[in-house]
Scaffold this motif. Sequence first.
Motif, PDB file in Angstrom:
ATOM      1  N   ALA A  71      54.474  61.277  46.557  1.00 17.89           N
ATOM      2  CA  ALA A  71      55.572  60.396  46.154  1.00 17.89           C
ATOM      3  C   ALA A  71      55.172  58.937  46.323  1.00 17.89           C
ATOM      4  CB  ALA A  71      56.822  60.707  46.977  1.00 17.89           C
ATOM      5  N   LEU A  72      54.545  58.610  47.456  1.00 18.71           N
ATOM      6  CA  LEU A  72      54.108  57.233  47.698  1.00 18.71           C
ATOM      7  C   LEU A  72      53.000  56.818  46.743  1.00 18.71           C
ATOM      8  CD1 LEU A  72      54.121  57.268  51.605  1.00 18.71           C
ATOM      9  CD2 LEU A  72      55.587  55.864  50.145  1.00 18.71           C
ATOM     10  N   GLN A  73      52.086  57.738  46.468  1.00 18.58           N
ATOM     11  CA  GLN A  73      50.975  57.443  45.562  1.00 18.58           C
ATOM     12  C   GLN A  73      51.481  57.100  44.170  1.00 18.58           C
ATOM     13  OE1 GLN A  73      48.194  60.713  45.175  1.00 18.58           O
ATOM     14  NE2 GLN A  73      47.452  59.969  43.205  1.00 18.58           N
ATOM     15  N   TYR A  74      52.354  57.934  43.610  1.00 16.31           N
ATOM     16  CA  TYR A  74      52.874  57.701  42.264  1.00 16.31           C
ATOM     17  C   TYR A  74      53.786  56.477  42.231  1.00 16.31           C
ATOM     18  CZ  TYR A  74      51.174  62.356  40.983  1.00 16.31           C
ATOM     19  OH  TYR A  74      50.377  63.449  40.724  1.00 16.31           O
ATOM     20  N   LEU A  75      54.614  56.326  43.264  1.00 23.32           N
ATOM     21  CA  LEU A  75      55.531  55.186  43.314  1.00 23.32           C
ATOM     22  C   LEU A  75      54.764  53.867  43.345  1.00 23.32           C
ATOM     23  CD1 LEU A  75      58.382  53.979  43.663  1.00 23.32           C
ATOM     24  CD2 LEU A  75      58.050  54.240  46.134  1.00 23.32           C
ATOM     25  N   GLU A  76      53.763  53.783  44.192  1.00 23.75           N
ATOM     26  CA  GLU A  76      53.015  52.537  44.322  1.00 23.75           C
ATOM     27  C   GLU A  76      52.208  52.233  43.066  1.00 23.75           C
ATOM     28  OE1 GLU A  76      51.045  53.064  48.072  1.00 23.75           O
ATOM     29  OE2 GLU A  76      52.928  52.842  49.196  1.00 23.75           O
ATOM     30  N   GLN A 100      65.146  48.558  51.908  1.00 18.30           N
ATOM     31  CA  GLN A 100      66.238  47.607  51.692  1.00 18.30           C
ATOM     32  C   GLN A 100      65.826  46.501  50.731  1.00 18.30           C
ATOM     33  OE1 GLN A 100      68.290  46.485  55.181  1.00 18.30           O
ATOM     34  NE2 GLN A 100      69.763  45.200  54.137  1.00 18.30           N
ATOM     35  N   MET A 101      64.562  46.068  50.791  1.00 16.38           N
ATOM     36  CA  MET A 101      64.086  45.040  49.872  1.00 16.38           C
ATOM     37  C   MET A 101      64.199  45.496  48.429  1.00 16.38           C
ATOM     38  SD  MET A 101      60.227  43.470  49.479  1.00 16.38           S
ATOM     39  CE  MET A 101      59.633  45.008  48.744  1.00 16.38           C
ATOM     40  N   HIS A 102      63.780  46.736  48.152  1.00 19.80           N
ATOM     41  CA  HIS A 102      63.844  47.245  46.779  1.00 19.80           C
ATOM     42  C   HIS A 102      65.283  47.537  46.359  1.00 19.80           C
ATOM     43  CE1 HIS A 102      59.569  47.499  45.868  1.00 19.80           C
ATOM     44  NE2 HIS A 102      59.369  47.934  47.102  1.00 19.80           N
ATOM     45  N   ALA A 103      66.113  47.956  47.297  1.00 24.99           N
ATOM     46  CA  ALA A 103      67.532  48.164  46.985  1.00 24.99           C
ATOM     47  C   ALA A 103      68.173  46.846  46.559  1.00 24.99           C
ATOM     48  CB  ALA A 103      68.253  48.745  48.197  1.00 24.99           C
ATOM     49  N   LYS A 104      67.872  45.777  47.302  1.00 29.34           N
ATOM     50  CA  LYS A 104      68.416  44.457  46.984  1.00 29.34           C
ATOM     51  C   LYS A 104      67.937  43.992  45.605  1.00 29.34           C
ATOM     52  CE  LYS A 104      69.071  39.962  49.273  1.00 29.34           C
ATOM     53  NZ  LYS A 104      68.685  39.035  48.192  1.00 29.34           N
ATOM     54  N   ALA A 139      63.537  52.405  46.879  1.00 30.12           N
ATOM     55  CA  ALA A 139      64.482  52.389  47.992  1.00 30.12           C
ATOM     56  C   ALA A 139      64.655  53.788  48.578  1.00 30.12           C
ATOM     57  CB  ALA A 139      65.832  51.830  47.531  1.00 30.12           C
ATOM     58  N   VAL A 140      64.731  54.790  47.703  1.00 31.21           N
ATOM     59  CA  VAL A 140      64.894  56.169  48.165  1.00 31.21           C
ATOM     60  C   VAL A 140      63.661  56.638  48.930  1.00 31.21           C
ATOM     61  CG1 VAL A 140      65.188  58.576  47.450  1.00 31.21           C
ATOM     62  CG2 VAL A 140      66.471  56.761  46.276  1.00 31.21           C
ATOM     63  N   VAL A 141      62.494  56.505  48.308  1.00 34.54           N
ATOM     64  CA  VAL A 141      61.266  57.051  48.890  1.00 34.54           C
ATOM     65  C   VAL A 141      60.919  56.357  50.205  1.00 34.54           C
ATOM     66  CG1 VAL A 141      58.772  57.317  48.565  1.00 34.54           C
ATOM     67  CG2 VAL A 141      60.344  57.854  46.693  1.00 34.54           C
ATOM     68  N   TYR A 179      61.071  47.764  37.294  1.00 34.28           N
ATOM     69  CA  TYR A 179      62.264  47.878  36.467  1.00 34.28           C
ATOM     70  C   TYR A 179      63.338  48.583  37.278  1.00 34.28           C
ATOM     71  CZ  TYR A 179      61.134  52.790  35.276  1.00 34.28           C
ATOM     72  OH  TYR A 179      60.869  54.130  35.319  1.00 34.28           O
ATOM     73  N   TYR A 180      64.504  48.682  36.711  1.00 28.90           N
ATOM     74  CA  TYR A 180      65.688  49.109  37.456  1.00 28.90           C
ATOM     75  C   TYR A 180      65.476  50.425  38.202  1.00 28.90           C
ATOM     76  CZ  TYR A 180      70.693  49.921  38.280  1.00 28.90           C
ATOM     77  OH  TYR A 180      71.922  50.135  38.841  1.00 28.90           O
ATOM     78  N   PHE A 181      64.956  51.419  37.498  1.00 32.90           N
ATOM     79  CA  PHE A 181      64.891  52.740  38.135  1.00 32.90           C
ATOM     80  C   PHE A 181      63.789  52.818  39.183  1.00 32.90           C
ATOM     81  CE2 PHE A 181      63.886  57.190  38.701  1.00 32.90           C
ATOM     82  CZ  PHE A 181      65.145  57.743  38.870  1.00 32.90           C
ATOM     83  N   ASN A 182      62.616  52.203  38.945  1.00 39.00           N
ATOM     84  CA  ASN A 182      61.591  52.358  39.987  1.00 39.00           C
ATOM     85  C   ASN A 182      61.922  51.533  41.234  1.00 39.00           C
ATOM     86  OD1 ASN A 182      60.623  49.757  39.339  1.00 39.00           O
ATOM     87  ND2 ASN A 182      58.542  50.454  38.868  1.00 39.00           N
TER      88      ASN A 182
END
Length: 296
Positions: free
Chosen positions: A226-231, A260-264, A247-249, A239-242
Amino acid sequence: MMIKRVLQIGIVFLMMAFTLRGQGIDFKAISLKEALEQAKKDEKHVFVLFGTTHCGYSMMTYQRLGTNREIGEFMNARFINVAYGHKDGLNAQSIGELMHLGIDSTHVVLENNEESVLSNYFVSPNFFFLNPQGEITYFFNGSRNMEKRLTRAAKKGLRQKTQVPLFFSTYFNNRMYPKTKRSLEMLSATVLAYHQLELPGYLDFSDPKSVGWADFHLPAENENKALQYLEKSLKMGDYYFNQFLAAVVYDKVGDSERAQMHAKNALENYPKNWQTKQTALIETLLKSKFFESQSD
C-alpha cells in the motif's frame, strides 16, 4: 397467405433477435479488484466501462456493446469486462435495469468508491484498459463510432505499457492533476494502493452515513505494498482521491502527522466544481476523523 407469410417472416426475425441478444460483451457482476484477480488467472486484460445512469450515451453504449456479437467475441476472448455507473438522481440499480435490456446474467455493478478513483474526472461514457498487474494501458471516451473505436483501442490496451491517446488533455473536465501520461500511471498506482485495503461488502458508498473510518482495514501483510503504490502515485502528482487515500493509509500504519497533512490538503486545496454528492463521503470521513474534535 400473404398475412401468414408476413407473420412467419416476423417470427423468424424475432427468433434471430432473441438468439443474438446477450451475445455481445459479457460484463461481469464483479468489482474491479475481482476483475483483476480473474484476469491474472485467465491471462487476460481488463476492460472497464464507466458511465452514468442519467446519460443517454452511456446507456446506448452499454446496450450496443452488450448485443454486438462480433465485438463480444473479440473482447470476451481477451478481456475480463466490467461496467460501472453513477446512479445519481434515478431510482435504478444499473444501466441494464434502466434500459430493460433483459440480457440474462448481466448486471452492472455500481461502486462509487472506484468511480471516484477514475471516472469523476472525465466526460461519460469513458473506457479504461488495464493489464493483469492493474496498470492502465489505454483510455478513451465518447460513444461516436463506438464499435470501430473500441476494437482499435482494445488492441492498444492489450499492450503492456501505457499508450497515451491523441488529444488526451481534452478528456479532462477540471484541473485536478497534470494532463500527461503520468496521469494514467498515477491513477494506476492509486488503484493498486486502494486495492490493498479491505472493506465490508455491504457498504453503500452513495450514502456518507453508512461508511465509517473503521470500515477501512489495512491488513499488516498489505502495508508495504500500500505504501509503495501510494508513494509512487504521490510522486507523480496529487489529486483529490490520492490525497484522501494517503490520509487513510498513513493513519492505518500509524503516521498520524502525514495522514492529517493529506486530509487537510484534500479538504482545502481542490476545485469545488464537483457536485456535493460526489465529495460528501470523503469529506465526511476526513472531517470526522481529523478535524471534528478541533471544532468542539
